[in-house]
Design an enzyme around this catalytic site. Structure first.
Site, short mmCIF file in Angstrom:
data_model
loop_
_atom_site.label_atom_id
_atom_site.label_comp_id
_atom_site.label_asym_id
_atom_site.label_seq_id
_atom_site.Cartn_x
_atom_site.Cartn_y
_atom_site.Cartn_z
N ASN A 62 -5.31 -5.93 -2.11
CA ASN A 62 -5.54 -6.49 -3.43
C ASN A 62 -5.30 -8.00 -3.39
O ASN A 62 -4.44 -8.51 -2.67
CB ASN A 62 -4.69 -5.81 -4.51
CG ASN A 62 -3.20 -5.82 -4.24
OD1 ASN A 62 -2.75 -5.56 -3.13
ND2 ASN A 62 -2.42 -6.07 -5.28
N GLU A 75 -9.22 -1.40 -2.80
CA GLU A 75 -10.31 -0.47 -2.59
C GLU A 75 -11.67 -1.15 -2.73
O GLU A 75 -12.56 -0.97 -1.90
CB GLU A 75 -10.23 0.70 -3.58
CG GLU A 75 -8.96 1.51 -3.46
CD GLU A 75 -7.80 1.05 -4.35
OE1 GLU A 75 -7.00 1.92 -4.74
OE2 GLU A 75 -7.70 -0.16 -4.64
#
Length: 160
Positions: A62, A75
Site C-alpha cells: 500500500n 492488492e
C-alpha cells in the site's frame, strides 16, 4: 417475493505452517512487500504477492498520500502492475498480509471493497478463478478459491 441465501466457502488454516510449501513462499513474498509499504498516516501496512501462470511473481504494497483518495492499496498496486506488464497472462493466486504498526494484527485481513472489485475485473477478464490467501501479521490464514466467495454479487461488464 423470494428469499435467497448466498453462501461463501472459505478454508481456514490455523497458521502459515499448515499451508503447502509453494503458498508459504508466496506469502513470504507478500510479507517482504509489506515491509515496503508507505503508510505514515494509517500506520497499517499491507503486502501482496501475485503468482502468474508463467510462475512470475508480482508484488505490491500500500502507498498512502496526504490526500487520502490518491493512495493505493497493495492488492491494486500489484494487480494493476501485473495487468500492465503481463496483460495476456492469467493470475493464478494472490497472497495478502496486513499489519498495524500500533498493535499486533492476528486476524486475517481480506481485501477491501475497492480491491475486491479490481480483482473481480481480472477474474472475469481471464475467465478463471483467482485463489486468494489472506492473513494478518501472524495467526490464521484464510483461503478463498475465487474472488466470488468474497464478492458474491459481482458487478461486471455483463451488466453494462
Amino acid at each position: 417475493m423470494k428469499e435467497v441465501t448466498i453462501e461463501s466457502k472459505l478454508i481456514v488454516y490455523d497458521n502459515l505452517d499448515e499451508l503447502p510449501q509453494d503458498i508459504i513462499g508466496l506469502m513470504q513474498k507478500a510479507m517482504e512487500a509489506r515491509q515496503n509499504a508507505y503508510a505514515p498516516y494509517s500506520k497499517f501496512s499491507v503486502g501482496a504477492a501475485i503468482l502468474l501462470e508463467n510462475d512470475e511473481v508480482v508484488i505490491g504494497s500500500n502507498q498512502e498520500n496526504a490526500s487520502y483518495p490518491s493512495g493505493l492499496c497493495a492488492e491494486r498496486t500489484a494487480i494493476y502492475y501485473a495487468g500492465a506488464k503481463y496483460p495476456d497472462l492469467k493470475i493464478v493466486r494472490m497472497a495478502l498480509t496486513a499489519g498495524s504498526r500500533i498493535h499486533q494484527t492476528v486476524t486475517p485481513i481480506p481485501p477491501c471493497g475497492a480491491c475486491r472489485q479490481a480483482i473481480a475485473e481480472y477474474e472475469v477478464k481471464q475467465e478463471a478463478p483467482i485463489e486468494i490467501y489472506f492473513m494478518g501479521e501472524t495467526g490464521k490464514v484464510v483461503k478463498s478459491s475465487s474472488l466470488s466467495n468474497l464478492l458474491p454479487l459481482l458487478f461486471d461488464k455483463s451488466v453494462l
